[in-house]
Scaffold this motif. Structure first.
Motif, PDB file in Angstrom:
ATOM      1  N   GLY A 175      -8.401  52.112   5.393  1.00 30.53           N
ATOM      2  CA  GLY A 175      -7.949  51.850   3.950  1.00 30.53           C
ATOM      3  C   GLY A 175      -7.163  52.364   3.170  1.00 30.53           C
ATOM      4  N   PRO A 176      -6.900  54.284   2.627  1.00 24.29           N
ATOM      5  CA  PRO A 176      -5.787  54.177   2.584  1.00 24.29           C
ATOM      6  C   PRO A 176      -4.058  53.521   3.327  1.00 24.29           C
ATOM      7  CG  PRO A 176      -6.356  55.777   3.173  1.00 24.29           C
ATOM      8  CD  PRO A 176      -7.123  55.059   3.612  1.00 24.29           C
ATOM      9  N   GLY A 177      -4.068  53.161   4.539  1.00 22.49           N
ATOM     10  CA  GLY A 177      -2.715  52.406   4.972  1.00 22.49           C
ATOM     11  C   GLY A 177      -2.808  51.368   4.688  1.00 22.49           C
ATOM     12  N   LEU A 234       0.482  58.569   6.235  1.00 22.87           N
ATOM     13  CA  LEU A 234      -0.734  59.584   7.374  1.00 22.87           C
ATOM     14  C   LEU A 234      -1.777  59.727   6.548  1.00 22.87           C
ATOM     15  CD1 LEU A 234       2.087  60.261   9.729  1.00 22.87           C
ATOM     16  CD2 LEU A 234       0.845  57.497   9.843  1.00 22.87           C
ATOM     17  N   PRO A 235      -2.670  60.393   6.496  1.00 20.58           N
ATOM     18  CA  PRO A 235      -3.392  61.187   5.954  1.00 20.58           C
ATOM     19  C   PRO A 235      -3.427  62.814   6.108  1.00 20.58           C
ATOM     20  CG  PRO A 235      -4.700  60.062   8.035  1.00 20.58           C
ATOM     21  CD  PRO A 235      -2.775  59.626   8.174  1.00 20.58           C
ATOM     22  N   SER A 236      -3.276  63.779   5.391  1.00 22.83           N
ATOM     23  CA  SER A 236      -3.226  64.550   5.259  1.00 22.83           C
ATOM     24  C   SER A 236      -3.771  65.746   6.699  1.00 22.83           C
ATOM     25  CB  SER A 236      -4.301  65.420   4.609  1.00 22.83           C
ATOM     26  OG  SER A 236      -3.510  66.884   4.534  1.00 22.83           O
ATOM     27  N   GLY A 237      -2.723  66.583   7.545  1.00 23.89           N
ATOM     28  CA  GLY A 237      -2.804  66.889   8.697  1.00 23.89           C
ATOM     29  C   GLY A 237      -1.605  66.285   9.856  1.00 23.89           C
ATOM     30  N   PHE A 257      -2.040  69.426  -2.388  1.00 22.10           N
ATOM     31  CA  PHE A 257      -2.794  68.605  -3.046  1.00 22.10           C
ATOM     32  C   PHE A 257      -4.463  68.068  -3.071  1.00 22.10           C
ATOM     33  CE2 PHE A 257      -2.978  65.055  -0.136  1.00 22.10           C
ATOM     34  CZ  PHE A 257      -2.403  64.999   0.599  1.00 22.10           C
ATOM     35  N   MET A 258      -4.971  68.816  -1.701  1.00 23.28           N
ATOM     36  CA  MET A 258      -6.063  68.725  -1.570  1.00 23.28           C
ATOM     37  C   MET A 258      -6.970  70.048  -2.005  1.00 23.28           C
ATOM     38  SD  MET A 258      -6.778  66.098   0.234  1.00 23.28           S
ATOM     39  CE  MET A 258      -6.206  65.371   1.671  1.00 23.28           C
ATOM     40  N   ALA A 259      -6.346  70.500  -2.484  1.00 19.94           N
ATOM     41  CA  ALA A 259      -6.572  71.817  -3.235  1.00 19.94           C
ATOM     42  C   ALA A 259      -7.019  71.779  -4.448  1.00 19.94           C
ATOM     43  CB  ALA A 259      -6.158  72.946  -3.018  1.00 19.94           C
ATOM     44  N   ILE A 295     -12.608  61.924   3.852  1.00 25.09           N
ATOM     45  CA  ILE A 295     -11.675  60.351   4.245  1.00 25.09           C
ATOM     46  C   ILE A 295     -12.380  59.246   3.435  1.00 25.09           C
ATOM     47  CG2 ILE A 295     -10.355  61.313   6.350  1.00 25.09           C
ATOM     48  CD1 ILE A 295     -13.337  59.893   7.682  1.00 25.09           C
ATOM     49  N   THR A 296     -12.047  57.760   3.046  1.00 24.87           N
ATOM     50  CA  THR A 296     -12.146  57.585   2.554  1.00 24.87           C
ATOM     51  C   THR A 296     -13.455  56.693   3.126  1.00 24.87           C
ATOM     52  OG1 THR A 296      -9.652  55.969   1.698  1.00 24.87           O
ATOM     53  CG2 THR A 296     -12.039  54.684   1.677  1.00 24.87           C
ATOM     54  N   PRO A 297     -13.328  56.550   4.470  1.00 26.87           N
ATOM     55  CA  PRO A 297     -15.711  56.208   4.752  1.00 26.87           C
ATOM     56  C   PRO A 297     -16.416  56.840   4.815  1.00 26.87           C
ATOM     57  CG  PRO A 297     -13.364  55.560   6.667  1.00 26.87           C
ATOM     58  CD  PRO A 297     -12.759  56.426   5.505  1.00 26.87           C
ATOM     59  N   SER A 325      -8.857  63.027  -7.028  1.00 19.34           N
ATOM     60  CA  SER A 325      -7.424  63.200  -5.976  1.00 19.34           C
ATOM     61  C   SER A 325      -6.247  62.345  -6.908  1.00 19.34           C
ATOM     62  CB  SER A 325      -8.046  62.650  -4.345  1.00 19.34           C
ATOM     63  OG  SER A 325      -8.424  61.742  -4.651  1.00 19.34           O
ATOM     64  N   PHE A 326      -6.132  60.909  -5.718  1.00 24.05           N
ATOM     65  CA  PHE A 326      -5.363  60.151  -6.882  1.00 24.05           C
ATOM     66  C   PHE A 326      -5.223  59.139  -5.682  1.00 24.05           C
ATOM     67  CE2 PHE A 326      -2.059  59.764  -2.378  1.00 24.05           C
ATOM     68  CZ  PHE A 326      -2.795  60.080  -1.266  1.00 24.05           C
ATOM     69  N   THR A 327      -4.638  57.931  -5.949  1.00 22.84           N
ATOM     70  CA  THR A 327      -5.114  56.815  -5.156  1.00 22.84           C
ATOM     71  C   THR A 327      -3.340  56.376  -4.644  1.00 22.84           C
ATOM     72  OG1 THR A 327      -3.990  55.013  -6.890  1.00 22.84           O
ATOM     73  CG2 THR A 327      -6.236  55.517  -6.868  1.00 22.84           C
ATOM     74  N   ALA A 347     -11.134  64.075  -2.781  1.00 28.99           N
ATOM     75  CA  ALA A 347      -9.766  63.978  -1.692  1.00 28.99           C
ATOM     76  C   ALA A 347      -9.589  62.540  -1.008  1.00 28.99           C
ATOM     77  CB  ALA A 347     -10.362  64.783  -0.356  1.00 28.99           C
ATOM     78  N   ALA A 348     -10.683  61.783  -1.080  1.00 32.42           N
ATOM     79  CA  ALA A 348     -10.239  60.443  -0.645  1.00 32.42           C
ATOM     80  C   ALA A 348      -9.894  59.469  -1.325  1.00 32.42           C
ATOM     81  CB  ALA A 348     -11.648  59.192  -0.059  1.00 32.42           C
ATOM     82  N   ALA A 349      -8.209  58.376  -1.126  1.00 28.88           N
ATOM     83  CA  ALA A 349      -7.597  58.039  -2.494  1.00 28.88           C
ATOM     84  C   ALA A 349      -7.318  56.066  -1.524  1.00 28.88           C
ATOM     85  CB  ALA A 349      -6.618  58.798  -1.915  1.00 28.88           C
ATOM     86  N   THR A 350      -8.644  56.300  -1.651  1.00 27.80           N
ATOM     87  CA  THR A 350      -8.127  54.179  -0.918  1.00 27.80           C
ATOM     88  C   THR A 350      -8.427  53.688  -2.626  1.00 27.80           C
ATOM     89  OG1 THR A 350      -8.739  54.723   1.128  1.00 27.80           O
ATOM     90  CG2 THR A 350      -9.603  52.657  -0.470  1.00 27.80           C
ATOM     91  N   SER A 351      -8.074  53.033  -3.544  1.00 28.53           N
ATOM     92  CA  SER A 351      -8.698  52.872  -4.980  1.00 28.53           C
ATOM     93  C   SER A 351      -9.597  51.644  -4.654  1.00 28.53           C
ATOM     94  CB  SER A 351      -7.427  51.067  -4.698  1.00 28.53           C
ATOM     95  OG  SER A 351      -7.681  50.725  -6.233  1.00 28.53           O
TER      96      SER A 351
HETATM   97  C1  DHB Z   1      -7.385  60.006   2.645  1.00 24.54           C
HETATM   98  C2  DHB Z   1      -7.055  60.982   3.506  1.00 24.54           C
HETATM   99  C3  DHB Z   1      -6.078  61.726   3.379  1.00 24.54           C
HETATM  100  O1  DHB Z   1      -5.890  63.066   3.665  1.00 24.54           O
HETATM  101  C4  DHB Z   1      -5.194  61.361   2.873  1.00 24.54           C
HETATM  102  O2  DHB Z   1      -3.920  62.401   3.029  1.00 24.54           O
HETATM  103  C5  DHB Z   1      -4.798  61.038   1.769  1.00 24.54           C
HETATM  104  C6  DHB Z   1      -5.825  59.332   1.990  1.00 24.54           C
HETATM  105  C7  DHB Z   1      -8.464  58.964   2.595  1.00 24.54           C
HETATM  106  O3  DHB Z   1      -8.572  58.780   4.197  1.00 24.54           O
HETATM  107  O4  DHB Z   1      -8.703  58.426   1.349  1.00 24.54           O
END
Ligand code: DHB
Length: 389
Positions: free
Chosen positions: A173-175, A225-228, A303-305, A104-106, A143-145, A126-130
């Protein structure tokens, strides 16, 4: 005299062999410190990435540049305070050449200063905040942004007569990235975001926000929403009859997550999403990846894998280039890598250290009795729009 001399020589030889042997054993192993949420709210992210790392090592061996690679996986329980403590321990005690993971971003943000101080490359899988890549010059992302995914989806919405939208994102953040970049792009092209709703990152209750969406009667609801969390959200969306009320659901691919998609049922059918990876991506490279992953682990990669698998690739190739050295030499080997990922062609931008990749527009469809994100359009070589300020 002669005999004494020989014994002394032999003793010296033993000592030097032992010293030399120790030095060799140390520099002969390079350690990679992976911090993942193996338990807690983001446990599915940890499970996916851990499985992908194991697959990479099974396929590519544990030797790089003549050195043994040791991957140390630590569980941060999805809690950033634990991530920070584990990162410190891995750098100081284990002397890892690279840090990796970050569910996660934090977790990524609290580790960035440690990477900077110790000059340890840090691969965000995994984490994806720009902004994560700007938090340290040692961050590299596989991962991605959220801006990558959200802009592409807003453009699709504009072209497909989706005019009035309510946005719903996780409150962190990612939200915020998803909300901002989706809104900016859709309004630029005469769409409208009627309401911006947010749900807590941990243990969200979707009932109150879905009632608001119902009352607002938009053409579509845009969701990140984050994965899960996707399956729980989708269930509530269906139970509250939003699909029957004619409100179209559009989302980043985190919601139609391959980790859960197959259990989402009818309500997910036809949902349009945007993302960098679908397990159904129709290339030989991806089929090979998915088949090997499923054979080894008995579940579908998400996508995490792929972020984890490609992260290992980036680290291995950089270790080859640096001949096993860490620090700036290792970082230099990560920058500018171009390769075919299971997701398609990717580039690690040498300037931003962020990933440049195709973003696909997909629709949930049933094939051979299973649900998949079927790609039907794409935007090529997308740089993180969050950095084009
Ligand atoms: C983040 C976490 C996730 O599970 C996701 O799908 C996208 C972003 C994150 O915390 O950056």
């Amino acid at each position: 005299m002669h005999k004494r001399h020989l014994i002394a020589l032999a003793a010296a030889a033993v000592t030097s062999v032992t010293l030399f042997g120790n030095a060799l054993a140390q520099s002969d192993t390079v350690k990679i410190g992976v911090i993942l949420p193996m338990t807690g709210q983001q446990a599915s992210t940890g499970r996916q990435i851990d499985a992908a790392i194991k697959l990479w090592v099974a396929q590519n061996g544990n030797k790089v540049a003549g050195k043994k690679v040791e991957v140390i996986v630590k569980d941060d329980g999805s809690l950033p305070d634990a991530t920070r403590r584990l990162a410190q321990e891995l750098v100081v005690n284990d002397k890892v050449v690279a840090l990796a993971g970050f569910g996660i971003t934090p977790s990524a943000m609290v580790t960035a200063p440690i990477a900077t101080q110790s000059k340890t490359p840090m691969v965000v899988m995994a984490a994806a905040t720009s902004a994560i890549t700007e938090a340290s010059p040692y961050v590299v992302r596989t991962s991605f942004t959220l801006p990558q995914a959200s802009v592409a989806l807003a453009e699709w919405a504009n072209k497909n007569n989706v005019k009035k939208v309510v946005s719903l994102v996780a409150d962190y953040g990612p939200g915020y990235d998803a909300e901002k970049f989706f809104t900016d792009r859709i309004t630029l092209n005469s769409g409208q975001v009627m309401e911006k709703l947010r749900t807590p990152m941990r243990a969200p209750d979707f009932a109150p926000v879905l009632q608001k969406v119902r009352d607002a009667k938009p053409d579509a609801l845009f969701v990140f929403l984050p994965s899960g969390q996707g399956a729980a959200f989708m269930k509530q969306f269906g139970e509250r009859g939003l699909d029957k009320a004619g409100i179209r659901l559009i989302a980043t691919g985190d919601v139609t997550d391959d980790d859960q998609l197959n259990d989402m049922g009818e309500v997910a059918m036809g949902v349009v999403s945007s993302h960098h990876y679908s397990a159904a991506h129709p290339t030989p490279a991806n089929k090979k990846f998915v088949d090997a992953f499923v054979a080894a682990h008995k579940f579908r990669p998400n996508f995490m894998a792929v972020g984890g698998y490609d992260g290992m690739r980036v680290i291995y190739k950089a270790l080859e280039a640096s001949k096993g050295a860490g620090g700036d030499a290792l970082l230099a080997g990560m920058k500018g890598q171009i390769f075919e990922s299971p997701r398609g062609q990717v580039l690690i931008d040498a300037q931003t250290r962020d990933i440049v990749q195709d973003i696909y527009i997909r629709k949930v469809e049933k094939k051979d009795g299973q649900l998949w994100n079927i790609e039907f359009d794409s935007v090529k070589a997308v740089k993180d729009p969050g950095k084009l300020k």
